[in-house]
Each structure stands twice: as structure tokens, then as C-alpha cells.
Motif scaffolding. Structure first.
Motif, PDB file in Angstrom:
ATOM      1  N   LYS A  31      36.815  39.821  44.760  1.00 46.01           N
ATOM      2  CA  LYS A  31      38.060  40.804  45.785  1.00 46.01           C
ATOM      3  C   LYS A  31      37.980  41.146  47.133  1.00 46.01           C
ATOM      4  CE  LYS A  31      38.391  40.614  40.843  1.00 46.01           C
ATOM      5  NZ  LYS A  31      37.442  41.377  39.568  1.00 46.01           N
ATOM      6  N   ASP A  68      48.053  45.119  50.274  1.00 45.63           N
ATOM      7  CA  ASP A  68      48.112  45.489  48.968  1.00 45.63           C
ATOM      8  C   ASP A  68      49.253  46.215  48.424  1.00 45.63           C
ATOM      9  OD1 ASP A  68      46.937  47.629  47.994  1.00 45.63           O
ATOM     10  OD2 ASP A  68      45.581  46.677  46.470  1.00 45.63           O
ATOM     11  N   LYS A  74      41.743  49.156  50.295  1.00 46.37           N
ATOM     12  CA  LYS A  74      40.533  47.675  50.497  1.00 46.37           C
ATOM     13  C   LYS A  74      40.318  46.826  51.941  1.00 46.37           C
ATOM     14  CE  LYS A  74      42.314  48.039  45.791  1.00 46.37           C
ATOM     15  NZ  LYS A  74      43.685  47.114  45.091  1.00 46.37           N
ATOM     16  N   HIS A  93      47.794  38.545  50.546  1.00 50.33           N
ATOM     17  CA  HIS A  93      46.843  38.943  49.668  1.00 50.33           C
ATOM     18  C   HIS A  93      47.215  38.505  48.488  1.00 50.33           C
ATOM     19  CE1 HIS A  93      44.747  40.076  54.020  1.00 50.33           C
ATOM     20  NE2 HIS A  93      43.910  40.367  52.962  1.00 50.33           N
ATOM     21  N   HIS A  95      47.937  40.017  45.019  1.00 46.89           N
ATOM     22  CA  HIS A  95      47.728  41.569  43.981  1.00 46.89           C
ATOM     23  C   HIS A  95      48.236  41.666  42.852  1.00 46.89           C
ATOM     24  CE1 HIS A  95      48.401  45.955  43.036  1.00 46.89           C
ATOM     25  NE2 HIS A  95      47.119  45.768  43.030  1.00 46.89           N
ATOM     26  N   ASN A 100      44.503  45.091  39.345  1.00 52.97           N
ATOM     27  CA  ASN A 100      44.554  46.235  40.663  1.00 52.97           C
ATOM     28  C   ASN A 100      43.384  45.141  41.395  1.00 52.97           C
ATOM     29  OD1 ASN A 100      45.352  48.298  42.219  1.00 52.97           O
ATOM     30  ND2 ASN A 100      43.879  49.255  41.818  1.00 52.97           N
ATOM     31  N   SER A 101      43.448  43.927  40.861  1.00 55.73           N
ATOM     32  CA  SER A 101      42.027  43.306  42.333  1.00 55.73           C
ATOM     33  C   SER A 101      43.546  43.052  43.082  1.00 55.73           C
ATOM     34  CB  SER A 101      41.585  42.450  41.307  1.00 55.73           C
ATOM     35  OG  SER A 101      40.923  42.730  40.291  1.00 55.73           O
ATOM     36  N   THR A 102      42.589  42.980  44.293  1.00 55.29           N
ATOM     37  CA  THR A 102      43.430  41.996  45.221  1.00 55.29           C
ATOM     38  C   THR A 102      42.661  41.018  45.849  1.00 55.29           C
ATOM     39  OG1 THR A 102      44.093  44.742  45.795  1.00 55.29           O
ATOM     40  CG2 THR A 102      43.971  42.310  48.057  1.00 55.29           C
ATOM     41  N   ILE A 127      52.156  40.222  51.157  1.00 54.45           N
ATOM     42  CA  ILE A 127      51.514  40.829  49.791  1.00 54.45           C
ATOM     43  C   ILE A 127      52.237  39.947  48.585  1.00 54.45           C
ATOM     44  CG2 ILE A 127      51.041  42.472  48.499  1.00 54.45           C
ATOM     45  CD1 ILE A 127      51.899  43.991  50.574  1.00 54.45           C
ATOM     46  N   LYS A 129      52.232  39.653  44.599  1.00 51.12           N
ATOM     47  CA  LYS A 129      52.242  40.906  43.611  1.00 51.12           C
ATOM     48  C   LYS A 129      52.486  39.480  41.873  1.00 51.12           C
ATOM     49  CE  LYS A 129      52.762  44.641  45.520  1.00 51.12           C
ATOM     50  NZ  LYS A 129      51.873  45.437  44.973  1.00 51.12           N
TER      51      LYS A 129
END
Lengths: 136, 136
Positions: A31, A68, A74, A93, A95, A100-102, A127, A129
Motif C-alpha cells: 500500500k 487518492d 501517501k 491508484h 482507494h 482507507n488503503s491506497t 483514482i 474508489k
DNA sequence: TTATATTTGCAACGCTGTTGCAGAAACATG
DNA sequence: CATGTTTCTGCAACAGCGTTGCAAATATAA
């Protein structure tokens, strides 16, 4: 995987324990990590040192920001070929809304931007999600 | 364009001067606006009220966050069809590195995400970075 | 006009990130 | 291995964005 100390030397950075530890943590993480994520893995470290370390690594092309959509920076490892002069990334990326990890993801094609636009385009961020494997 | 006061009533929100002003400002702006952008256009307003107003509008589906990779929340009008239940957006945002403005752009196709991925995808954000017309 | 529910403004706070400065550590040199 | 110079680290202080709690003000329904 290249040794952290080697990477530091390659970029003309002094090899210190904080830098080695930070780099190892980022190397071994799947991550993207924030300053706070790193701080929690240390016994004692000044968070300001971490901010500066991350900024230094980013400038040198060792790590890159994983955008993210949260308001926290990050970072994840760069691919080889990144340098002080330019970063070579065209990946998206992911998310996870839940934990809440990316993550960096490579299997998405980032579309080209229409040339006729009135904007002068330099880079494109994507991004994605949703929910990650662990959180389903 | 629908009257600000009408929009508020439609969403069961009380019509107050702050809300009307904020909504008018967002309606008439071609850029996404931050709490601070709004505050500067007021004579006197409490910034906390602005944060709360924006959050309320977002929840109700009146405005949406324009994710631009900076650590500041910016908002722009939603299209009709957004509601408390769900936001209907599939457009990208352009962020100008020079003047820090953020625009909604509609002429970019956001790619579908490969189904075989281990991630459960809900939404996709796209941020295009570069230089805007005014800054070239 | 009044009563009630909602909104606003103030105070205080938390988190992320930055800058300046002095002491500590890395490393090049002899 | 000792020394000097450069760089890094940690502390202190600060800035900006955003949130929560509470009391006073305001919008709306009756």
C-alpha cells in the motif's frame, strides 16, 4: 529488490537509519504509506523528519505521491526510470473507502486527452474508489 | 438556471442569506470553489458556517467535490439527477498548476474498469493537470 | 404573533504539513 | 583513526484546513 542503502547512495543521499527504515517500509508495503503510517512503525522518530524524508525521496525520484482523493499525502515506490528530472508514471491508484488503503494498480489504461482541448495537459491522475479484497 | 432559493426549497433546506449567497456563487462560477474562495467573496461570514453549508449541499446532492489532487476541498454544481441517495457524475476535473484553479470537464471519456480485478469498484475520479487557458 | 426546529457564530480543538535553528550524525580527507 | 565540513535530525513554533459543542439568532409552521 535493490538494497535501501544502495538506492540512497545512487541518489547521493546520506545513509541514515531513518532513511533506511523509511525506504524499507515503503519497499515492503503493498500500500501507499503516509507520514503517519510510517511514524506508527517506528519506536521513536520525529514526524517532521519523516515529512522531510518523504519530500527528499520524492524529489529524487525514489518514491511518488499516490493521489487518492483524501487530504493526506501517501507515497509508494517509483518504477526504475524515475529521476529528479522526471517521474514516469501512467498508472492509476485504488482507494478503499472502508479501510482507507491506497494501492497502485497497473492494469488500467489511462485514456489520452483530446488534443483540441483548451487546456495544456501535463499529467493525468486516475483514482478508482471502492472496496479492496480484504474489506469485502 | 434555477433560482438558488428554489433549489434550497426543493431539498427541504431553510432559505438563509448565507446559503443563497453560497449557492449563487457556485452557480455562477466556472471553477470549483473552496471554503476559502467563498469566504473572500463575503463581507462577513464565519468560515465554519461555510464548511457546514458546503457539507449540507453535498449531502443533498446540490454540489459535488471536485477532486483535484490538492489537499483542499473544492465544490462545483451537480448536474440535475443527483440526490441525497446518489451522485451521477462521470466527468473529469482539470487542475491548473499555475493558478490552482479546478474546472469540471465533460469531453473526456472515463474508461471502464476491468471486471476481473480483485477490487470492487464504485466510482472513478480523473484529474487532468496542466495549464489553463488564462495561464498559458 | 408565537413556538419550535434549524442555522449561525464563537470558542476550542485536532490533524497535516512547514520553517528556523541548534545539536548530532555521516562521510571525505589527511 | 582523528578531524572538519556538510548534511540530517529533533525541537519549537507556526499556518491552514476542517470539525465539534454550545448558546444566541433566525426561518418557518401553526
Amino acid at each position: 529488490m535493490k538494497l535501501a542503502s544502495e538506492i540512497l547512495k545512487d541518489h547521493n543521499l546520506r545513509v541514515t537509519s531513518v532513511r533506511e527504515e523509511v525506504l524499507k517500509m515503503i519497499q515492503s508495503s503493498d500500500k501507499a504509506l503516509s507520514s503517519n503510517d510510517l511514524e506508527m512503525q517506528f519506536d521513536h522518530v520525529d514526524r517532521i523528519t519523516l515529512y522531510r524524508t518523504l519530500k527528499t525521496f520524492e524529489t529524487k525520484g525514489i518514491i511518488h505521491k499516490a493521489v487518492d482523493g483524501t487530504n493526506v499525502q501517501k507515497y509508494a515506490m517509483c518504477v526504475e526510470g524515475c529521476s529528479e528530472a522526471s517521474h514516469q508514471h501512467q498508472h492509476a491508484h485504488f482507494h478503499c473507502d472502508s479501510c482507507n488503503s491506497t494501492f497502485c494498480i497497473d492494469d488500467i489504461q489511462i485514456p489520452a486527452f483530446p488534443k483540441q482541448s483548451s487546456f495544456q495537459v501535463k499529467t493525468i491522475e486516475m483514482i478508482v474508489k471502492g472496496t479492496c479484497v480484504e474489506c469485502r
